[in-house]
Design a protein around this motif. Structure first.
Motif, PDB file in Angstrom:
ATOM      1  N   GLY A 181      10.827  16.151   0.491  1.00 20.68           N
ATOM      2  CA  GLY A 181       9.588  16.878   0.245  1.00 20.68           C
ATOM      3  C   GLY A 181       8.369  15.990   0.176  1.00 20.68           C
ATOM      4  O   GLY A 181       7.413  16.307  -0.538  1.00 20.68           O
ATOM      5  N   GLY A 182       8.345  14.891   0.859  1.00 20.55           N
ATOM      6  CA  GLY A 182       7.140  14.058   0.848  1.00 20.55           C
ATOM      7  C   GLY A 182       7.244  12.966   1.866  1.00 20.55           C
ATOM      8  O   GLY A 182       8.334  12.576   2.282  1.00 20.55           O
ATOM      9  N   LEU A 183       6.096  12.444   2.312  1.00 21.41           N
ATOM     10  CA  LEU A 183       6.090  11.365   3.286  1.00 21.41           C
ATOM     11  C   LEU A 183       5.891  10.015   2.607  1.00 21.41           C
ATOM     12  O   LEU A 183       6.099   8.977   3.205  1.00 21.41           O
ATOM     13  N   ARG A 184       5.418  10.069   1.362  1.00 25.16           N
ATOM     14  CA  ARG A 184       5.139   8.830   0.646  1.00 25.16           C
ATOM     15  C   ARG A 184       6.450   8.121   0.320  1.00 25.16           C
ATOM     16  O   ARG A 184       7.425   8.742  -0.079  1.00 25.16           O
ATOM     17  N   MET A 185       6.457   6.813   0.507  1.00 24.05           N
ATOM     18  CA  MET A 185       7.680   6.055   0.265  1.00 24.05           C
ATOM     19  C   MET A 185       8.180   6.241  -1.166  1.00 24.05           C
ATOM     20  O   MET A 185       9.375   6.428  -1.404  1.00 24.05           O
ATOM     21  N   SER A 186       7.247   6.180  -2.100  1.00 28.12           N
ATOM     22  CA  SER A 186       7.677   6.260  -3.494  1.00 28.12           C
ATOM     23  C   SER A 186       8.258   7.642  -3.799  1.00 28.12           C
ATOM     24  O   SER A 186       9.226   7.755  -4.558  1.00 28.12           O
ATOM     25  N   TRP A 235       0.859  -1.179   0.000  1.00 27.14           N
ATOM     26  CA  TRP A 235       0.000   0.000   0.000  1.00 27.14           C
ATOM     27  C   TRP A 235       0.893   1.226   0.000  1.00 27.14           C
ATOM     28  O   TRP A 235       1.585   1.482   0.976  1.00 27.14           O
ATOM     29  N   ASP A 236       0.873   1.962  -1.097  1.00 26.73           N
ATOM     30  CA  ASP A 236       1.701   3.168  -1.137  1.00 26.73           C
ATOM     31  C   ASP A 236       0.965   4.295  -0.433  1.00 26.73           C
ATOM     32  O   ASP A 236       0.471   5.225  -1.059  1.00 26.73           O
ATOM     33  N   ILE A 237       0.903   4.192   0.861  1.00 24.69           N
ATOM     34  CA  ILE A 237       0.147   5.158   1.664  1.00 24.69           C
ATOM     35  C   ILE A 237       0.828   6.517   1.596  1.00 24.69           C
ATOM     36  O   ILE A 237       2.066   6.608   1.598  1.00 24.69           O
ATOM     37  N   ASN A 238       0.030   7.583   1.544  1.00 27.82           N
ATOM     38  CA  ASN A 238       0.623   8.899   1.320  1.00 27.82           C
ATOM     39  C   ASN A 238       1.346   9.448   2.538  1.00 27.82           C
ATOM     40  O   ASN A 238       2.069  10.424   2.455  1.00 27.82           O
ATOM     41  N   ILE A 239       1.154   8.831   3.699  1.00 32.32           N
ATOM     42  CA  ILE A 239       1.930   9.268   4.868  1.00 32.32           C
ATOM     43  C   ILE A 239       2.854   8.138   5.312  1.00 32.32           C
ATOM     44  O   ILE A 239       3.079   7.906   6.503  1.00 32.32           O
ATOM     45  N   GLY A 240       3.394   7.427   4.334  1.00 32.12           N
ATOM     46  CA  GLY A 240       4.153   6.201   4.589  1.00 32.12           C
ATOM     47  C   GLY A 240       5.068   6.232   5.793  1.00 32.12           C
ATOM     48  O   GLY A 240       4.974   5.386   6.698  1.00 32.12           O
ATOM     49  N   VAL A 241       5.956   7.217   5.846  1.00 28.15           N
ATOM     50  CA  VAL A 241       6.947   7.252   6.910  1.00 28.15           C
ATOM     51  C   VAL A 241       6.281   7.465   8.265  1.00 28.15           C
ATOM     52  O   VAL A 241       6.606   6.797   9.256  1.00 28.15           O
ATOM     53  N   LEU A 242       5.319   8.367   8.272  1.00 25.80           N
ATOM     54  CA  LEU A 242       4.610   8.657   9.516  1.00 25.80           C
ATOM     55  C   LEU A 242       3.877   7.415   9.999  1.00 25.80           C
ATOM     56  O   LEU A 242       3.851   7.100  11.203  1.00 25.80           O
ATOM     57  N   PHE A 243       3.300   6.694   9.032  1.00 24.15           N
ATOM     58  CA  PHE A 243       2.592   5.457   9.368  1.00 24.15           C
ATOM     59  C   PHE A 243       3.519   4.476  10.087  1.00 24.15           C
ATOM     60  O   PHE A 243       3.167   3.925  11.134  1.00 24.15           O
ATOM     61  N   VAL A 244       4.697   4.306   9.521  1.00 25.62           N
ATOM     62  CA  VAL A 244       5.633   3.349  10.126  1.00 25.62           C
ATOM     63  C   VAL A 244       5.998   3.784  11.541  1.00 25.62           C
ATOM     64  O   VAL A 244       5.967   2.998  12.485  1.00 25.62           O
ATOM     65  N   LEU A 245       6.300   5.085  11.694  1.00 26.82           N
ATOM     66  CA  LEU A 245       6.678   5.570  13.026  1.00 26.82           C
ATOM     67  C   LEU A 245       5.543   5.378  14.013  1.00 26.82           C
ATOM     68  O   LEU A 245       5.749   4.961  15.151  1.00 26.82           O
ATOM     69  N   ALA A 246       4.325   5.690  13.537  1.00 22.64           N
ATOM     70  CA  ALA A 246       3.187   5.633  14.450  1.00 22.64           C
ATOM     71  C   ALA A 246       2.900   4.197  14.857  1.00 22.64           C
ATOM     72  O   ALA A 246       2.742   3.893  16.042  1.00 22.64           O
TER      73      ALA A 246
END
Lengths: 375, 359, 116, 151, 159
Positions: B188-193, B126-137
């Motif tokens: 400039g983005g949180l999305r992994m891609s 899932w290329d979630i748009n807040i990827g990094v934040l998701f992982v941290l959370a």
């Protein structure tokens, strides 16, 4: 008449907790049982409970002859079994008033120092393991194994050698002995710097040990501490200097002292002792005199009526053999003054107010060997 | 590209939607994901534990496992079978519900965190748009599993371990977050891609100058602490607390904790590889067309796993070198060193990003 | 693929753990006795309750963390748009971090960051 | 310090202390009631300064029990042995654990092995033996048909 | 704490950690050359047994099934643990004299501490230490050994 054992209980509503460390715990190096009272991580009280490996060696020795009882002391402080045997042999010789051949004295001192190195090696690995680093343990065993191989070749056993007998040593040196010891010295000199790089200089290790378990000199004396534990507090107590035996007075070596008194000072003292022992070995190994390795003694030994006390410097401190003889073939009473017993008694004093992790580091730096304490 | 996971996934996706109705296709896709992730999970557990044992034995001049299978390769399989056959004991006075729940929580977290990881080019759950934040959370929830395990065990060692772990994981969360932020600022983005695409011309570790390097170091330290690895393994602290929070766990329940720990290591190293080492991006050097072309031929999944395992090796290297920290030193390291430094480093990264000093 | 994948992953995790536990449960017959149910404390029966009021030391860090973590969340939206906003963003984050840092210094001065 | 000199100093202060002939070090026999006072003096007197109690034990001289204290002065380097005979039926002696802290553990060991009661001891409990142990194993008349094997 | 102190603390700390990692890294790369452990059951053929190693007491017999034990019980007396028990009998020599000899030399391996005192005590070198060390058995009674072989007798000339 006697006070019954008090059972320590937590007082409800306070945040104190009683925790058993040992007898089956990785940090107690055997079967030491500590009952500690904790407030969070802070130690309020440490109470050692001993006896899990008590074999009543003192009572056993009362029924063994003066040749036989020596073997049992190998089982006390199994890491410096040679030195224990040496003390017993010296004590019996003191009663018999025999002259030890010079070759035997050389062999005994060389064996003592090798044992000291082996013991300190194991301590070094175990100490690093106590504070969480596992690799040093194997490095220490690499060196210790070399000594054990040398011992095995000459004495016939790796740990409980029973090589010292009243009057000298049991066998002569193996022909390979001198060469192998020289090889070991050369090898160890290069490896001891690795020890420093890996552990001594490490900032985590230093922070774990510095200012932890500070033992002041007056406490060290009052608690009867000896060996590296006391010397790290600046108490000069090396029996090789103060009450010399065998050929120690002729040797060049320094008594290692440190004024820190903390766990790191104890660590440094032992590490420096390794180098000093190497220095002693270097002086001796090249000119072992020819001659007998054992003085002539009677088949059945009888000590004159009286009392004999022989202290000796083991890897852990002052080991004393106190023989009370009634003139018969077996000792009337034997008391072994073990260094670990006194060193352990200081544990409560120096670990109050420290944390659990520190307790483990302090125990490691005291270098406790439990069979030595329980006897 | 000779071989690309992206093509395979796309063709499966298209085939499913062409032949089945949308709902069924979705369910089947989910089933495939589930099976794949479970497979990955099991494979990671086996490989990483094997790797740990081999790395440790080689650093300690030992041979390591060498009996089961060629070179001892199947040792972990044998261990798993042993753990399955062992009895999963539940001591008498534990809180049964929480005691049995804790391994599940830890496992669920370890698995859910896998969602935004890009395993290869275009291969992602899932290329979630807040990827990094998701992982941290999400990854910070695993501390709850540990706390529950420690509390429910009715064991003093467990409780102490859980308490330590609580204080430790929440602390290191901060510097991990701040060092991730430095890369987010640069990309400039949180999305992994987005983050990976920003590293088209070079990995952040190389082109991000000093702030990226500092952030990388702090990130590695912080995630080592967050995954309860030595030298920060105070929650287990073998020589102090015997087993810490999992003292009372045995058999398969213990195995789940163990597995989750290793999967967590993989996840954080995968994130580290994505943020600092360009994820699946091949290694390129400036204008060396021929060299870059050769690098492109190596499949992206190999790049990704190579980088991740490099980081895992570094973390294992830590474990077999360093002594353990004490609890107060651990927190001091975080609050007095890592946190101020990473705050300052974030400013530095901002300056670099705005001025465009990176390549 | 959307948020549904998370549910798929959760189900997968629960299924995986559940099946593993079930297998191990079926593989052998568990026996119990009184000693087996004792909590492990190096082989000595425990004294006193295990779940007790705990030293405040651990919780202080949790409190401080809570504040900082909330602040950290505020920084994420900012981080995404740094490049678009430009130097103004730097100015803003300097102020933000300054306040945070002052907070950290305050906590340090108050001794909240020293283990007791 | 020489042995005679040492003996001189001590017997001047405590005429009851009897020096024994022979032996490695100066051997003194003191009455049990005099011991606490003498112990403190031995440690604090600057010319003696016996600050290091390196061995404390008991001997079962059937029928009496004999406490043996080995003292050393780390400043002056002399050694001293002090002995005190106790009654077998009711062996009581004052603890010296407040003078030399190491005595605390050693006295606990003597307490359980010989049954000597130390008054003023801060924590006189069994140290090595189990709490429910009966008898004093290092006494000569101790018999344990199960655990003791005569060869 | 000044900023300079702070930074030098960090730098020296990192340096010490890297030094440690260098050591383990070096060991890791060298692992194939140096091994400190042995592959025990595999290396049985190549293992070196030092000739003085004390594994258990044995009584060597020569080709004529003769040993050197006179049954003097010096070893039995020397043993601290009561490991050795000698049962003697009286042989009748061709000249018609009764001569003391051993009937059974019982050796309790489970009690033995390999202290070598019996070997030292033996006046005729009848017993010696063997280099074996794998003594574990399932039944403790198997450790009680009879050292003199069936039908063996004392070698001529040993007194």
């Amino acid at each position: 008449m006697y006070r019954e054992t008090e059972v320590i209980q937590t007082i409800p509503g306070t945040d104190e907790m009683v925790l058993n460390i040992g007898p089956q715990h990785p940090a107690t190096h055997g079967v030491l049982h500590l009952v500690i009272t904790l407030n969070g991580e802070i130690i309020k009280k440490v109470e050692p409970h001993l006896g899990y490996i008590h074999r009543s060696i003192e009572k056993m020795c009362e029924s063994l002859s003066y040749r036989q009882f020596i073997y049992s002391t190998s089982r006390m402080d199994y890491l410096s079994s040679h030195i224990n045997n040496h003390a017993c042999a010296l004590c019996v010789e003191q009663g018999l008033e025999v002259e030890i051949p010079r070759r035997a004295q050389y062999i005994r001192v060389i064996m003592d120092e090798l044992t000291r190195i082996a013991s300190h090696c194991l301590w070094w690995g175990a100490m690093a393991m106590d504070v969480g680093a596992l690799t040093p343990f194997f490095l220490a065993f690499r060196e210790r194994e070399m000594i054990n191989d040398i011992m095995e070749e000459t004495c016939g056993a790796r740990l409980t050698m029973n090589y010292m007998v009243p009057g000298g040593v049991m066998f002569d040196l193996h022909p390979n002995f001198v060469g192998r010891v020289k090889h070991f010295i050369a090898h160890f000199k290069s490896k001891i710097d690795e020890y420093d790089e890996l552990v001594t200089g490490n900032i985590i290790f230093q922070n774990r040990l510095k200012n932890i378990g500070v033992l002041r000199p007056e406490d060290a004396i009052s608690y009867g501490c000896s060996g590296p534990t006391a010397r790290a507090s600046g108490v000069s107590c090396d029996l090789r200097k103060h009450m010399p035996y065998e050929i120690y007075p002729e040797l060049q070596f320094e008594e290692v002292l440190d004024n820190g008194g903390d766990s790191f000072a104890r660590y440094l003292v032992r590490l420096t002792e390794l180098r000093q022992s190497m220095h002693i070995l270097e002086q001796l190994i090249d000119d072992i005199p020819e001659g007998d390795f054992q003085a002539k003694t009677k088949a059945v030994l009888k000590l004159p009526k009286g009392e004999y006390y022989q202290p000796i410097e083991t890897a852990r401190g002052e080991f004393g053999v106190y023989i009370v003889s009634d003139g018969s073939t077996t000792p009337y009473r034997i008391k072994f003054r073990s260094p670990g017993f006194s060193n352990l008694s200081v544990l409560d004093h120096i670990s109050r107010g420290q944390k659990i992790g520190d307790l483990v580091a302090i125990m490691g730096s005291l270098d406790l060997v439990i069979p030595d304490i329980d006897r | 590209m000779m071989f690309s996971l992206e093509n395979i996934t796309n063709s499966i996706h298209e085939w499913l939607y062409a032949n089945l109705n949308a709902t069924l296709a979705l369910i089947i896709e989910f089933a495939i994901i589930g099976v794949l992730v479970i497979g990955l999970f099991a494979a990671l557990g086996l490989v990483l534990i094997m790797m740990e044992r081999k790395v440790s034995s080689w650093m300690q001049l030992r041979l390591g496992p060498n009996r089961v299978g060629p070179g001892g390769m199947f040792q972990t399989v044998a261990d798993t079978i042993k753990l399955i056959v062992k009895e999963g004991m539940t001591p008498d006075r534990v809180d049964k519900l929480l005691f049995n729940l804790a391994p599940f929580i830890v496992m669920v977290i370890a698995m859910v965190v896998m969602a935004p990881i890009m395993f290869a080019k275009g291969f992602q759950i899932w290329d979630i748009n807040i990827g990094v934040l998701f992982v941290l959370a999400v990854s910070s929830i695993s501390v709850i599993g540990i706390l529950i395990a420690g509390w429910a065990s009715n064991n003093k060692y467990s409780l102490l371990g859980a308490m330590r772990s609580g204080a430790q994981i929440v602390s290191y969360e901060l510097s991990a977050g701040l060092s991730v932020l430095a890369i987010v600022v640069l990309s400039g983005g949180l999305r992994m891609s987005t983050i990976i695409d920003a590293q088209q011309t070079g990995w952040w570790l190389f082109k991000g100058h000093i702030p990226a390097i500092i952030a990388f170091v702090i990130f590695i330290i912080a995630v080592t602490a967050e995954t309860n690895r030595a030298p920060f393994d105070l929650a287990e602290a073998e020589s102090e607390l015997t087993g810490g929070f999992h003292t009372e766990y045995s058999g398969m329940k213990f195995a789940l904790f163990f597995l989750a720990e290793y999967v967590n290591i993989f996840v954080v190293c995968a994130i580290g590889a994505t943020l600092f080492l360009g994820g699946w991006m091949p290694f390129h050097i400036g204008n060396w067309q021929a060299f870059n072309h050769v690098m492109d031929y190596i499949p992206s999944s190999i790049w990704f796993f190579g980088k991740t395992f490099l980081l895992i090796f570094i973390i294992m290297w830590f474990r077999w070198t360093f002594p353990r920290l004490r609890i107060d030193q651990l927190l001091q390291l975080e609050w007095k060193y890592l946190l101020p430094i990473s705050m300052f480093n974030l400013l530095l990264a901002t300056v670099v990003a705005i001025a465009g000093w990176h390549f | 693929m959307g948020a549904g994948s998370l549910i798929a992953l959760m189900i997968a995790a629960i299924a995986f753990s559940g099946i593993a536990l079930l297998i191990s449960k079926f593989v052998l017959k568990a026996t119990t006795n009184k000693q087996k149910g004792e909590p492990y404390e190096c082989g000595i029966p425990t004294t006193g309750p295990s779940r007790i009021q705990f030293n405040v030391g651990y919780y202080l860090f949790a409190l401080v963390f809570l504040i900082f973590d909330v602040e950290l969340i505020f920084m994420f939206p900012w981080a995404v748009v740094v490049k678009e906003v430009g130097w103004l963003a730097l100015f803003e984050i300097v102020i933000f971090l300054f306040i945070l840092f002052t907070g950290l210094l305050y906590a340090h001065k108050k001794g909240a960051l020293t283990w007791k | 310090m020489e042995r005679e000199e040492l003996q001189q100093i001590i017997t001047n202060k405590f005429p009851e202390a009897l020096a024994a002939e022979g032996g490695q070090w100066l051997n003194l026999q003191v009455p049990a009631n005099l011991w606490p006072e003498m112990a403190l003096w031995l440690r604090d007197e600057p010319s003696l300064a016996c600050n290091y109690l390196f061995c404390l034990t008991c001997i079962d001289r059937n029928p009496d029990l004999e406490m043996v204290y080995h003292l050393r002065s780390l400043q002056h380097g002399h050694n001293l042995v002090v002995k005190s005979v106790l009654n077998r039926e009711n062996p009581i002696i004052t603890s010296v654990s407040n003078i030399w802290r190491t005595a605390e553990f050693h006295e606990r060991e003597v307490y359980e092995m010989f049954g000597v009661a130390f008054t003023n001891h801060p924590d006189l409990r069994k140290l090595i033996l189990p709490d429910d142990w009966e008898g004093f194993p290092l006494r000569k008349d101790y018999e344990d048909p199960i655990n003791m094997i005569k060869l | 704490m000044g900023l300079r102190n702070y930074l030098s603390d960090v730098a020296s700390g990192v340096k010490s950690l890297l030094t440690g990692m260098k050591v383990t890294g070096r060991l890791f790369l060298r692992h194939h050359k140096e091994k400190i452990t042995q592959q025990y059951p595999d290396n049985k053929d190549t293992m070196v047994y030092p000739e003085r190693f004390r594994g258990e007491v044995v009584m060597p017999h020569d080709d004529n099934n003769e040993h050197a034990c006179t049954g003097c019980t010096a070893c039995e007396l020397a043993c601290p643990n009561g490991t050795i028990k000698i049962i003697t009998k009286f042989d009748v020599t061709p000249e018609g004299k009764r001569k003391k000899a051993i009937d059974t030399f019982i050796y309790h391996l489970q009690l033995c501490t390999m202290c070598n005192l019996c070997i030292e005590a033996c006046p005729t070198d009848a017993i010696k230490m063997a280099q074996t060390f794998e003594h574990s058995v399932f039944d403790r009674s198997q450790l009680i050994k009879k050292l003199n072989q069936e039908g063996s007798k004392i070698r001529e000339g040993v007194e």
